[in-house]
Design an enzyme around this catalytic site. Structure first.
Site, PDB file in Angstrom:
ATOM      1  N   LYS A 216       0.821  -1.215   0.000  1.00 41.89           N
ATOM      2  CA  LYS A 216       0.000   0.000   0.000  1.00 41.89           C
ATOM      3  C   LYS A 216       0.855   1.264   0.000  1.00 41.89           C
ATOM      4  O   LYS A 216       0.593   2.206  -0.748  1.00 41.89           O
ATOM      5  CB  LYS A 216      -0.924  -0.031   1.214  1.00 41.89           C
ATOM      6  CG  LYS A 216      -1.897   1.143   1.300  1.00 41.89           C
ATOM      7  CD  LYS A 216      -2.917   0.911   2.388  1.00 41.89           C
ATOM      8  CE  LYS A 216      -2.245   0.851   3.733  1.00 41.89           C
ATOM      9  NZ  LYS A 216      -2.616  -0.201   4.600  1.00 41.89           N
TER      10      LYS A 216
ATOM     11  N   THR B 239       3.910   1.541  -1.065  1.00 45.00           N
ATOM     12  CA  THR B 239       4.587   1.608  -2.358  1.00 45.00           C
ATOM     13  C   THR B 239       3.696   2.260  -3.408  1.00 45.00           C
ATOM     14  O   THR B 239       4.140   3.109  -4.186  1.00 45.00           O
ATOM     15  CB  THR B 239       4.997   0.195  -2.809  1.00 45.00           C
ATOM     16  OG1 THR B 239       5.872  -0.380  -1.834  1.00 45.00           O
ATOM     17  CG2 THR B 239       5.698   0.219  -4.157  1.00 45.00           C
TER      18      THR B 239
ATOM     19  N   ARG C  17       2.133   7.720   7.914  1.00 40.42           N
ATOM     20  CA  ARG C  17       2.409   7.444   9.320  1.00 40.42           C
ATOM     21  C   ARG C  17       3.891   7.130   9.527  1.00 40.42           C
ATOM     22  O   ARG C  17       4.581   6.717   8.604  1.00 40.42           O
ATOM     23  CB  ARG C  17       1.580   6.253   9.803  1.00 40.42           C
ATOM     24  CG  ARG C  17       0.089   6.495   9.852  1.00 40.42           C
ATOM     25  CD  ARG C  17      -0.642   5.242  10.274  1.00 40.42           C
ATOM     26  NE  ARG C  17      -0.424   4.150   9.331  1.00 40.42           N
ATOM     27  CZ  ARG C  17      -0.628   2.871   9.620  1.00 40.42           C
ATOM     28  NH1 ARG C  17      -1.038   2.508  10.821  1.00 40.42           N
ATOM     29  NH2 ARG C  17      -0.422   1.935   8.712  1.00 40.42           N
TER      30      ARG C  17
ATOM     31  N   LYS D  34       6.737  -7.514  10.021  1.00 44.85           N
ATOM     32  CA  LYS D  34       6.215  -6.718   8.908  1.00 44.85           C
ATOM     33  C   LYS D  34       7.282  -5.855   8.225  1.00 44.85           C
ATOM     34  O   LYS D  34       7.228  -5.579   7.044  1.00 44.85           O
ATOM     35  CB  LYS D  34       5.073  -5.828   9.409  1.00 44.85           C
ATOM     36  CG  LYS D  34       4.390  -5.004   8.326  1.00 44.85           C
ATOM     37  CD  LYS D  34       3.219  -4.217   8.901  1.00 44.85           C
ATOM     38  CE  LYS D  34       2.563  -3.343   7.844  1.00 44.85           C
ATOM     39  NZ  LYS D  34       3.424  -2.232   7.407  1.00 44.85           N
TER      40      LYS D  34
ATOM     41  N   ALA E 138      -3.803   0.390  12.982  1.00 43.18           N
ATOM     42  CA  ALA E 138      -5.224   0.419  12.612  1.00 43.18           C
ATOM     43  C   ALA E 138      -6.010  -0.749  13.185  1.00 43.18           C
ATOM     44  O   ALA E 138      -7.232  -0.693  13.223  1.00 43.18           O
ATOM     45  CB  ALA E 138      -5.370   0.437  11.093  1.00 43.18           C
TER      46      ALA E 138
ATOM     47  N   PHE F 298      -3.710  -0.976   7.273  1.00 38.16           N
ATOM     48  CA  PHE F 298      -4.321  -2.279   6.980  1.00 38.16           C
ATOM     49  C   PHE F 298      -5.419  -2.146   5.919  1.00 38.16           C
ATOM     50  O   PHE F 298      -5.326  -1.302   5.038  1.00 38.16           O
ATOM     51  CB  PHE F 298      -4.817  -2.940   8.259  1.00 38.16           C
ATOM     52  CG  PHE F 298      -3.714  -3.349   9.193  1.00 38.16           C
ATOM     53  CD1 PHE F 298      -2.661  -4.120   8.750  1.00 38.16           C
ATOM     54  CD2 PHE F 298      -3.710  -2.939  10.518  1.00 38.16           C
ATOM     55  CE1 PHE F 298      -1.636  -4.495   9.600  1.00 38.16           C
ATOM     56  CE2 PHE F 298      -2.682  -3.307  11.383  1.00 38.16           C
ATOM     57  CZ  PHE F 298      -1.652  -4.085  10.917  1.00 38.16           C
TER      58      PHE F 298
ATOM     59  N   PHE G  38       3.340  -7.541  -9.047  1.00 37.83           N
ATOM     60  CA  PHE G  38       4.534  -8.264  -8.613  1.00 37.83           C
ATOM     61  C   PHE G  38       5.138  -8.966  -9.825  1.00 37.83           C
ATOM     62  O   PHE G  38       4.431  -9.304 -10.780  1.00 37.83           O
ATOM     63  CB  PHE G  38       4.181  -9.293  -7.534  1.00 37.83           C
ATOM     64  CG  PHE G  38       4.079  -8.719  -6.149  1.00 37.83           C
ATOM     65  CD1 PHE G  38       4.978  -9.079  -5.166  1.00 37.83           C
ATOM     66  CD2 PHE G  38       3.075  -7.811  -5.833  1.00 37.83           C
ATOM     67  CE1 PHE G  38       4.879  -8.560  -3.873  1.00 37.83           C
ATOM     68  CE2 PHE G  38       2.968  -7.281  -4.551  1.00 37.83           C
ATOM     69  CZ  PHE G  38       3.879  -7.655  -3.576  1.00 37.83           C
TER      70      PHE G  38
ATOM     71  N   TRP H 288       6.917  -0.092  -7.981  1.00 39.49           N
ATOM     72  CA  TRP H 288       8.051  -0.731  -7.305  1.00 39.49           C
ATOM     73  C   TRP H 288       9.242  -0.852  -8.258  1.00 39.49           C
ATOM     74  O   TRP H 288      10.382  -0.578  -7.881  1.00 39.49           O
ATOM     75  CB  TRP H 288       7.647  -2.117  -6.799  1.00 39.49           C
ATOM     76  CG  TRP H 288       8.708  -2.791  -5.973  1.00 39.49           C
ATOM     77  CD1 TRP H 288       8.879  -2.714  -4.629  1.00 39.49           C
ATOM     78  CD2 TRP H 288       9.767  -3.620  -6.466  1.00 39.49           C
ATOM     79  NE1 TRP H 288       9.975  -3.449  -4.241  1.00 39.49           N
ATOM     80  CE2 TRP H 288      10.540  -4.018  -5.350  1.00 39.49           C
ATOM     81  CE3 TRP H 288      10.141  -4.071  -7.737  1.00 39.49           C
ATOM     82  CZ2 TRP H 288      11.654  -4.840  -5.462  1.00 39.49           C
ATOM     83  CZ3 TRP H 288      11.253  -4.900  -7.851  1.00 39.49           C
ATOM     84  CH2 TRP H 288      11.998  -5.262  -6.724  1.00 39.49           C
TER      85      TRP H 288
END
Length: 551
Positions: free
Chosen positions: A67, A69, A90, A101, A269, A297, A377, A405
């Site tokens: 998210k 990215t 954030r 994570k 979150a 999230f 991806f 990315w």
């Protein structure tokens, strides 16, 4: 090439040049080195608000959604298209950075810099919050020790200590051991810093005066006869606010392509409201024509709280909501295990699309245009990407593939075009629930409309608290649902779009300073634990200070 290697090879501009791009005056910059700064300029004029783009996602999986990215790549693409753009994100917590994570600075050629600083101690905001929180805890225990003038019941103190790392051993502790001079013996516990009410307050405060007023309202516990005791009764709101005076100022950094970025505040979150600070978002809105922000999230958690808790304080509703999805995440929601994700599996993708569809339904209820961004991806097949686009189009939602990315802003150019078009559409924002409705009504609305659960089940303690809150007038506050991020339900194993399930509320936590009531559901924890092989095992630094292993 790894994310950290890309970041370390990138050339940053002096932070003063980044500030100049959006008209921040030199006297409003407080540099922390050459490439990051606190800023004190929070607006130009009262009515100079640009467009607001909220980025959210499908339910997270171990496969990764990217998210941040997409958020960064979209903003860079808007900037490359000649739009005056800022990002509001954030701050990362050391818990996930050292845990499973990882950090929160994007990835590949879509990152914010300096990556290492942001993911580690940054400008010290997390430490200031931790210190302020624990200072209040020390003052509470000192009050007990020094005669307990307010009649605080040690068994009913709700204020916990915090630490910005996942430390399960501190969830439940006993303090005051060692005799009379070492304090009053009582049970206590630690939350992670990003779950603290002070973090929520920092992110919702409009200015220093509002910060102090909110801190004064914090509930610290109850007297022996059940009356609430707040920070104002202890008389220490000034001291706690003083410790946060610098942490309240937003932090300015830059993307790899030099888009100005504000990173400030970091509530989770799943156990808090999951949005960066109102001050940072408002600052970006007043300085740029387009502000790209994100909520933690999936949309059932961060975005719902952004729209129902943050938006009323911010005074600005999103012009577009972007939902990030990946082929990998949807295949996992369709039943594929992580080790098999690289194999093409159209039936699993079709099954997992139910998760994205429910997120689309949830966000569409707010009356704001919705766009789906497919974060590509390298292992995604062309057939899978095309099928996912077809399924999105079939439910009437604009969709674009983003490859930021690998390609930076170029990989998100089509997404930027679609979002720009979406921002011009008519938006008629509708709150999910009325602020003056009861707490039960608010919870049922969120549970039925966002999660699509059939019912809410309350524990005996939760039912008692509901009655207490009604009597005290606290049930008029918004609700902040603390729930697993992995499922629409409160069971992390129910993936996809589960049906005929119940949400179990075990307890409420009043956050009177933040201005909401937290509803703890299922087994969600406010102090997470580290995994068997934490990310910390792979982080290292050499004799020259070069860091490796961050991601």
């Amino acid at each position: 090439m790894k994310d950290i290697e890309i970041a370390q090879k990138s050339e940053m501009l002096p932070i003063t040049q980044i500030a100049q791009k959006v008209g921040i005056k030199a006297e409003a910059i407080e540099p922390y080195g050459n490439y990051k700064a606190k800023i004190t300029q929070t607006s130009k004029t009262a009515d100079s608000q640009g467009k607001l783009i909220l980025v959210t996602a499908v339910s997270p999986t171990p496969a990764g959604e990217g998210k941040s990215t997409v958020t960064i790549g979209l903003a860079d693409a808007l900037s490359a298209a000649g739009k005056k753009t800022m990002i509001a994100l954030r701050e990362p917590s050391l818990g996930p950075v050292m845990g499973a994570k990882g950090g929160a600075t994007g990835g590949g050629y879509s990152q914010v810099l300096p990556m290492e600083d942001i993911n580690l101690h940054f400008t010290g905001d997390m430490h200031a919050l931790t210190t302020a929180n624990n200072t209040l805890a020390a003052l509470i225990d000192n009050h007990l020790q020094q005669g307990n003038e307010l009649g605080l019941d040690p068994r009913q103190i709700v204020w916990k200590r915090v630490l910005d790392i996942n430390d399960r051993a501190l969830r439940h502790i006993v303090i005051g051991m060692g005799g009379k001079s070492s304090g009053v013996v009582r049970q206590d516990g630690f939350d992670i810093t990003v779950a603290s009410e002070l973090m929520a307050i920092l992110c919702l405060a409009k200015d220093l005066a509002d910060l102090k007023a909110r801190i004064a309202k914090i509930l610290v516990g109850y007297t022996y006869d059940g009356q609430p005791v707040t920070v104002s009764q202890l008389g220490v709101e000034g001291a706690i606010t003083t410790l946060l005076k610098d942490a309240l100022k937003p932090n300015l950094v830059q993307t790899l392509e030099h888009t100005p970025t504000l990173i400030h505040g970091g509530p989770f979150a799943n156990i808090a409201h999951g949005c960066n600070s109102v001050l940072a978002t408002k600052t970006a809105l007043n300085l740029a024509d387009y502000t790209v922000t994100e909520a933690g999230f999936g949309s059932d958690l961060g975005a719902e709280k952004f729209l129902d808790i943050k938006t009323p304080v911010l005074g600005k509703t999103p012009d577009t909501i972007v939902i990030v999805a990946t082929v990998r995440a949807l295949k996992m929601n369709g039943g594929v295990v992580k080790t098999d994700l690289e194999q093409e599996d159209l039936p699993a993708l079709q099954a997992g699309f139910s998760n994205l569809k429910r997120h689309i339904q949830a966000m569409s209820q707010y009356g704001v245009p919705v766009v789906v961004a497919i974060n590509q991806f390298a292992t995604d097949s062309q057939n899978e990407l095309e099928r996912l686009q077809e399924m999105c189009q079939a439910v009437g939602v604009p969709v674009e593939v983003s490859n930021a990315w690998a390609l930076g802003s170029q990989g998100a150019s089509k997404l930027a075009e679609t979002v720009l078009s979406s921002c011009q559409q008519a938006s008629s924002f509708k709150p999910l629930y009325a602020q003056n409705s009861s707490l039960e009504e608010k919870i049922l609305t969120v549970v039925s409309k966002i999660y699509q659960a059939k019912n809410v089940v309350y524990s005996k303690k939760a039912l008692q608290q509901l009655q207490e809150f009604k009597e005290r007038g606290w049930d008029q506050l918004p609700v902040c649902m603390a729930k697993t991020q992995y499922s629409f339900s409160d069971d992390p194993k129910l993936l996809g779009a589960p049906k005929d399930f119940e949400i179990h509320v075990r307890e409420f936590v009043p956050k009177l300073g933040a201005g909401f009531i937290v509803a703890l559901t299922g087994n969600v924890l406010t102090m997470p634990g580290l995994p068997k092989k934490p990310a910390a095992n792979g982080i290292d630094i050499d004799e020259n200070g070069k860091i490796t292993g961050l991601f």
